[in-house]
Design a protein around this motif. Sequence first.
Motif, PDB file in Angstrom:
ATOM      1  N   PRO A  82      39.433  34.589  45.359  1.00  0.00           N
ATOM      2  CA  PRO A  82      40.611  33.778  44.999  1.00  0.00           C
ATOM      3  C   PRO A  82      40.289  32.562  44.131  1.00  0.00           C
ATOM      4  CG  PRO A  82      40.695  34.349  47.321  1.00  0.00           C
ATOM      5  CD  PRO A  82      39.334  34.751  46.819  1.00  0.00           C
ATOM      6  N   LEU A  83      39.040  32.122  44.160  1.00  0.00           N
ATOM      7  CA  LEU A  83      38.649  30.974  43.343  1.00  0.00           C
ATOM      8  C   LEU A  83      38.688  31.307  41.857  1.00  0.00           C
ATOM      9  CD1 LEU A  83      37.680  28.050  43.465  1.00  0.00           C
ATOM     10  CD2 LEU A  83      35.349  28.900  43.748  1.00  0.00           C
ATOM     11  N   HIS A  84      38.607  32.584  41.535  1.00  0.00           N
ATOM     12  CA  HIS A  84      38.517  33.014  40.136  1.00  0.00           C
ATOM     13  C   HIS A  84      39.742  33.790  39.658  1.00  0.00           C
ATOM     14  CE1 HIS A  84      34.435  31.581  40.261  1.00  0.00           C
ATOM     15  NE2 HIS A  84      34.299  32.221  41.401  1.00  0.00           N
ATOM     16  N   GLU A  85      40.795  33.816  40.454  1.00  0.00           N
ATOM     17  CA  GLU A  85      41.993  34.556  40.062  1.00  0.00           C
ATOM     18  C   GLU A  85      42.767  33.856  38.949  1.00  0.00           C
ATOM     19  OE1 GLU A  85      43.481  37.085  43.927  1.00  0.00           O
ATOM     20  OE2 GLU A  85      44.456  35.177  43.523  1.00  0.00           O
ATOM     21  N   SER A  86      43.449  34.660  38.173  1.00  0.00           N
ATOM     22  CA  SER A  86      44.367  34.145  37.164  1.00  0.00           C
ATOM     23  C   SER A  86      45.763  34.058  37.779  1.00  0.00           C
ATOM     24  CB  SER A  86      44.405  35.088  35.959  1.00  0.00           C
ATOM     25  OG  SER A  86      45.035  36.313  36.331  1.00  0.00           O
ATOM     26  N   LEU A  87      46.667  33.475  37.057  1.00  0.00           N
ATOM     27  CA  LEU A  87      48.058  33.411  37.493  1.00  0.00           C
ATOM     28  C   LEU A  87      48.605  34.822  37.694  1.00  0.00           C
ATOM     29  CD1 LEU A  87      50.334  31.386  38.055  1.00  0.00           C
ATOM     30  CD2 LEU A  87      50.990  31.593  35.660  1.00  0.00           C
ATOM     31  N   GLN A  88      48.302  35.715  36.783  1.00  0.00           N
ATOM     32  CA  GLN A  88      48.746  37.105  36.896  1.00  0.00           C
ATOM     33  C   GLN A  88      48.163  37.778  38.126  1.00  0.00           C
ATOM     34  OE1 GLN A  88      51.176  38.664  35.284  1.00  0.00           O
ATOM     35  NE2 GLN A  88      50.840  40.375  36.663  1.00  0.00           N
ATOM     36  N   ASP A  89      46.898  37.517  38.422  1.00  0.00           N
ATOM     37  CA  ASP A  89      46.261  38.090  39.618  1.00  0.00           C
ATOM     38  C   ASP A  89      47.009  37.643  40.876  1.00  0.00           C
ATOM     39  OD1 ASP A  89      44.196  39.267  38.100  1.00  0.00           O
ATOM     40  OD2 ASP A  89      42.892  37.504  38.352  1.00  0.00           O
TER      41      ASP A  89
END
Length: 161
Positions: free
Chosen positions: A40-47
């Motif tokens: 979750p630290l590396h997710e994008s808005l879309q993710d």
Amino acid sequence: MITRTLRADEVAGLAPHLLELQRHAYRVEAALIGDDRIPPLHESLQDLVSAKLHWVVTFDGDRIAGALGYSVEGGAVDIDRLMIDPRYHRRGLGSSLVTEVMSLEPRTIVATGRENAPARALYEALGFTHDADIEPVAGLWVSQYSRHSIDSTGAVADEPR
């Protein structure tokens, strides 16, 4: 403070705020466990939006103080992420959000970084049982927990009577 479940249309509108909270919260966990490879630290808005989670959020005025994203499958609530704004730590928000979803199904499951002592203490205080430690990525250890609801007769929901 007000805690409520978000409607699907609200998730998209609040996604930038949820993502900002997620990054702040998971930076704290990364420091605790000594590893920043937490997905979750590396997710994008879309993710975040495409994860299709249900959300329970605690608001302090217009600010999101805490949020819990979960899914429901096979008679279990799967807590996918619990995020508390660091400015609101130690106020019971995490316990309140987890308690909010525990009664939705007979079983609740969650995972957290093995070295995340505050999260582990929170789940254990709420009656979760440590099930296993797994290593999804080399060197990144996660502790899995579960909790079975107790019905009005005192029987554990998943146990035969």
